[in-house]
Design a protein around this motif. Structure first.
Motif, short mmCIF file in Angstrom:
data_model
loop_
_atom_site.label_atom_id
_atom_site.label_comp_id
_atom_site.label_asym_id
_atom_site.label_seq_id
_atom_site.Cartn_x
_atom_site.Cartn_y
_atom_site.Cartn_z
N UNK A 29 0.94 -1.23 -0.05
CA UNK A 29 0.01 -0.12 0.03
C UNK A 29 0.85 1.39 0.05
N UNK A 47 1.00 4.32 -2.73
CA UNK A 47 0.39 5.66 -2.59
C UNK A 47 1.80 6.59 -2.55
N UNK A 59 11.92 0.79 -6.01
CA UNK A 59 11.11 -0.38 -6.29
C UNK A 59 10.87 -1.22 -4.96
N UNK A 112 10.94 -4.54 -3.52
CA UNK A 112 11.44 -5.78 -4.01
C UNK A 112 11.02 -6.89 -3.00
N UNK A 141 11.51 -5.37 0.43
CA UNK A 141 12.13 -4.13 0.80
C UNK A 141 11.64 -2.88 -0.19
N UNK A 175 12.58 1.14 -0.36
CA UNK A 175 13.27 2.26 -0.12
C UNK A 175 12.57 3.36 -0.09
N UNK A 176 12.33 4.65 0.86
CA UNK A 176 11.72 5.72 0.65
C UNK A 176 12.43 6.79 1.05
N UNK A 194 11.60 -2.88 5.39
CA UNK A 194 11.58 -4.42 5.28
C UNK A 194 10.55 -4.84 6.15
N UNK A 225 -6.03 0.14 3.25
CA UNK A 225 -5.01 1.16 3.31
C UNK A 225 -5.31 1.98 4.37
N UNK A 270 -0.68 4.53 6.85
CA UNK A 270 0.53 5.63 6.87
C UNK A 270 0.46 6.26 8.13
N UNK A 275 3.03 4.33 9.65
CA UNK A 275 4.45 4.55 9.10
C UNK A 275 4.85 6.04 9.79
#
Lengths: 161, 332
Positions: free
Chosen positions: B31, B35, B43, B45, B59, B61-62, B77, B173, B177, B180
């Protein structure tokens, strides 16, 4: 140790870059990545534009970690070198000290022997340098006092439905 | 363990989604991947089995962009939730900076939640991580299902340490967030506390070693380009054969009669074996021209000397042939 931050200054990164670049030239490799065992990219040199180095770093660390477990199961403390052979490109992965991994991507212009030779030499040099960097960590500058506060609004901007 | 790279002005944090199998860890990441703006994420993974169950980890990455002069990145992760993948779960936890424990709110899954939580504490301990010093957020997922345990009961069973918690329906969703945001903010706050050592320098370059120009990011992309192309043309390719083949080429002695070469027109004076002089010309001119090989880089020396040897061999052979021929002619 695992909870300790790892701080690298520009001067140290420059030295690391110089060592890696010299190795790439001597071994005629394509590029090299220095990654910590947790999967964070520390630095990269050579032709890396076409590579997703962030993902590559995470996967390399994962690969190395699982190999270490395999080693432990067969009674070895660690496999210090890994080699993946492809059609055109190959990867040589070696351990640098306690916490880093040096991955060298090369093709058929050179040989595994050359890469291995120079990787060993480079690993030793980097190990020494990183040990010093680790010791200097206490001299690292403090983050901006407003860091966490400004992070809050930034995070709200990016993470929204 | 947060990695702070002052050269590239980067901070990188590792956040792991932990929890029992099928609790929705990968769904959380999917999700987020859907978004978050494309420029802020890499990407996703997934190292998964044929049946789409996580085998090793997912995985994502942001990058949240520049925070107080540092490009701040989070690496998300997940672990494989299934019980028998404990070895890989432990590996993924290495160097973790923050954990989201995704609990399945269904009553039938309570035992699995407790087991997974206990397992997480064990694995953290085995990795030398103090759970009292680790940012943890608990996400009670699947709140839309019929037979869910009330939050109070979940808190009592799963959260005796009073970690912050969120409610979520990851497939829709909802709460993803929120979770997060919570964990990332706590991790950065924690990072800030942990790096509060030494003299305050700020991001404007007050420290001795700190990059003053704050151009670390630029140099990251430019160094690979400028570094290598020059090297291919540099003499780095010739390290090993330096002294090997050269001496072997050198035994070619200087021509026997170097004095004979200036007179290629001496055909007219057959007194002094015209054959020799005629044949000597090419042979003599070639070896005498190059400077001593010791002063040359080995590769070029090899390139020059290799054809000479073959020339010389040929000239000797021909010389003996011609001298026999002329001897036979003049002898008659």
């Amino acid at each position: 140790m695992s909870s300790q931050s790892f701080v690298l200054m520009e001067e140290q990164i420059d030295q690391i870059n110089a060592i890696i670049l010299r190795m790439i030239k001597k071994a005629e490799a394509k590029c090299a990545l220095l990654v910590d065992k947790d999967g964070h990219l520390i630095t990269r040199q050579g032709f890396t534009q076409s590579l997703d180095t962030t993902a590559l770093s995470a996967l390399l660390a994962g690969s190395f970690a699982s190999t270490k477990e395999i080693a432990r199961l067969v009674g070895e403390p660690e496999f210090s070198v890994l080699f993946h052979q492809g059609h055109k490109d190959h990867i040589h992965i070696s351990l640098v000290g306690e916490r880093c991994i040096l991955a060298i991507v090369f093709d058929d212009r050179t040989t595994i022997g050359m890469v291995r030779l120079y990787a060993k030499e480079t690993s030793d040099k980097l190990k020494e340098l990183l040990t010093r960097a680790q010791a200097d960590n206490n001299n690292a500058p403090e983050l901006d006092p407003q860091f966490a506060e400004s992070a809050g609004s930034k995070i709200d901007d990016v993470f929204k439905d | 363990m947060v990695t702070i790279n002052y050269a590239f002005r980067e901070i990188s944090c590792k956040i792991v989604y932990y929890g029992p199998g099928l609790s929705g860890k990968t769904t959380n990441l999917q999700y987020v991947h859907e978004r978050v703006p494309a420029k802020s994420r890499g990407d996703l993974i997934s190292l998964a089995t044929e049946a789409d169950r996580t085998l090793y980890f997912d995985f994502l990455p942001i990058s949240v962009g520049d925070i107080a002069g540092f490009a701040t990145k989070f690496q998300l992760y997940t672990v494989p939730g299934q019980v028998f993948y404990n070895a890989t779960r432990k590996l993924v936890l290495r160097g973790v900076d923050g954990i989201v424990f995704v609990a399945d709110s269904q009553r039938s899954k309570m035992d699995e939640n407790v087991e997974s939580l206990t397992n997480m504490y064990e694995n953290l301990k085995e990795n030398g991580i103090d759970i009292n010093d680790m940012p943890i957020v608990i996400q009670y997922n699947k709140r839309d299902l019929p037979d869910v345990v009330p939050i109070e009961e979940l808190e009592r069973e799963l959260n005796p340490h009073q970690y912050p918690y969120t409610e979520a329906v990851a497939v829709k969703g909802s709460g993803v967030f929120d979770t997060l945001k919570r964990i990332t903010k706590i991790v950065l706050e924690h990072t800030k506390k942990k790096t509060s050592v030494g003299s305050p320098a700020g991001q404007t370059g007050g420290s001795e070693d700190e990059p003053v120009g704050v151009t670390g990011g630029a140099s990251l992309s430019s160094t690979p380009v400028s570094g290598i192309p020059t090297e291919t043309s540099s003499p780095a390719t010739a390290p090993k054969p330096d002294s090997g083949p050269v001496p072997r080429m050198r035994p070619v002695p200087p021509p026997e009669q170097p004095a004979a070469q200036p007179q290629p027109t001496e055909h007219a004076t057959p007194v002094q074996s015209p054959v020799d002089t005629a044949m000597e010309a090419p042979a003599a001119s070639t070896p005498s021209s190059p400077p001593p090989p010791s002063s040359q880089p080995s590769t070029s020396a090899r390139a020059i000397y290799a054809p000479q040897r073959s020339l010389r061999v040929r000239s000797r052979k021909h010389r003996s042939l011609f001298s026999r021929l002329f001897g036979w002619l003049f002898g008659r």
